[in-house]
Scaffold this active site. Sequence first.
Site, PDB file in Angstrom:
ATOM      1  N   THR A  51      67.729  12.332  53.879  1.00 21.69           N
ATOM      2  CA  THR A  51      68.956  12.015  53.149  1.00 21.69           C
ATOM      3  C   THR A  51      69.285  13.109  52.138  1.00 21.69           C
ATOM      4  OG1 THR A  51      68.325   9.699  53.369  1.00 21.69           O
ATOM      5  CG2 THR A  51      70.066  10.204  51.788  1.00 21.69           C
ATOM      6  N   CYS A  80      64.261   9.465  59.024  1.00 22.47           N
ATOM      7  CA  CYS A  80      64.020   9.166  57.611  1.00 22.47           C
ATOM      8  C   CYS A  80      62.511   9.195  57.433  1.00 22.47           C
ATOM      9  CB  CYS A  80      64.571   7.782  57.277  1.00 22.47           C
ATOM     10  SG  CYS A  80      64.105   7.192  55.637  1.00 22.47           S
ATOM     11  N   THR A  81      62.038   9.936  56.457  1.00 22.36           N
ATOM     12  CA  THR A  81      60.584  10.109  56.346  1.00 22.36           C
ATOM     13  C   THR A  81      59.860   8.807  55.980  1.00 22.36           C
ATOM     14  OG1 THR A  81      60.944  10.981  54.100  1.00 22.36           O
ATOM     15  CG2 THR A  81      60.637  12.586  55.857  1.00 22.36           C
ATOM     16  N   CYS A  87      62.855  14.706  52.696  1.00 21.45           N
ATOM     17  CA  CYS A  87      63.741  13.544  52.741  1.00 21.45           C
ATOM     18  C   CYS A  87      64.978  13.952  53.540  1.00 21.45           C
ATOM     19  CB  CYS A  87      64.129  13.183  51.307  1.00 21.45           C
ATOM     20  SG  CYS A  87      65.345  11.867  51.165  1.00 21.45           S
TER      21      CYS A  87
HETATM   22  N1  DGL Z   1      62.788   9.421  52.778  1.00 23.30           N
HETATM   23  C1  DGL Z   1      64.235   9.373  52.715  1.00 23.30           C
HETATM   24  C2  DGL Z   1      64.806   9.985  53.997  1.00 23.30           C
HETATM   25  O1  DGL Z   1      64.092  10.691  54.687  1.00 23.30           O
HETATM   26  C3  DGL Z   1      64.664   7.995  52.341  1.00 23.30           C
HETATM   27  C4  DGL Z   1      66.034   7.930  51.827  1.00 23.30           C
HETATM   28  C5  DGL Z   1      66.371   6.900  50.793  1.00 23.30           C
HETATM   29  O2  DGL Z   1      65.815   6.956  49.699  1.00 23.30           O
HETATM   30  O3  DGL Z   1      67.259   6.110  51.089  1.00 23.30           O
HETATM   31  O4  DGL Z   1      65.955   9.837  54.324  1.00 23.30           O
END
Ligand code: DGL
Length: 258
Positions: free
Chosen positions: A74, A182-183, A72
């Site tokens: 984030t 963002c994944t 992730c």
């Molecule tokens: N998969 C998360 C990323 O890569 C999503 C972030 C979120 O939950 O806002 O940033």
Amino acid sequence: MESFIGVFDSGMGGVTVLADLVEAMPCENYIFYGDSINAPYGIKSQNDIIALTDKAVEDLIDRGAKVVVVACNTATSAAINYLRDKYPIPIIGMEPAIKPALKDNVGGHIAVMATPMTLKLDKFNSLIDRLKGKGKVLKISSPKLVTLVEKGVISGNEIESYIMEIFSDYDAEKMESIVLGCTHFLYLKRVLMNIFGEGIKIYDGNIGTVNRVKQILMEKSLVTDNQTKGSIRIENSLSDDMVKQSFELFNKYQELKR
Ligand code: DGL
């Protein structure tokens, strides 16, 4: 159970990283934990993201993870330093693939799509600073996209029109490439190609992370002795239905990423 690679995300986005890890290292065992009950993380405070990520990572380590992949962007931006200071095992994070996008760039704009938190934090901005002058990078914040993907919406009118709305202030003609920071957005490659045309170049950070995991397992002599396919377990804080959906996305991902 033999030791495993722990993979964590705020929800179903990190399943793309899990799928790429399994493709590269099929004999390893994996436990993926998606914290969908608390998603999206990208609009929370940094302290909240640290606390949630820490809880999930601690649990994976307590259960015997040999390394943990924070799949992730984030959570990586907000919490990776904290986690590396706290735990003795290797913790591998994500980095938006801006460097390769800049390397291939022939003068067009590079749109980095990520959550508000990723775009705000130092980790991202110091990367941009280091690469300054090499090309035009646009920051595209798209919090609602995470929520749509969590609902399983990865194609169709709703998501296409929302993406068009996000990009409406920018000149599509000048857009040369898109970096998926963002994944959750890795499921959206096809939709992005429908909007921007087949010629748009799309980059993601998965290969970088997978290569790093491979390298660390080798350096630390942590590669499994297993010669057959390892086990894959997916868990989710929200519901069994999310586990089911995550497995469906896991199985569909190799086809989606083409
Ligand atoms: N998969 C998360 C990323 O890569 C999503 C972030 C979120 O939950 O806002 O940033």
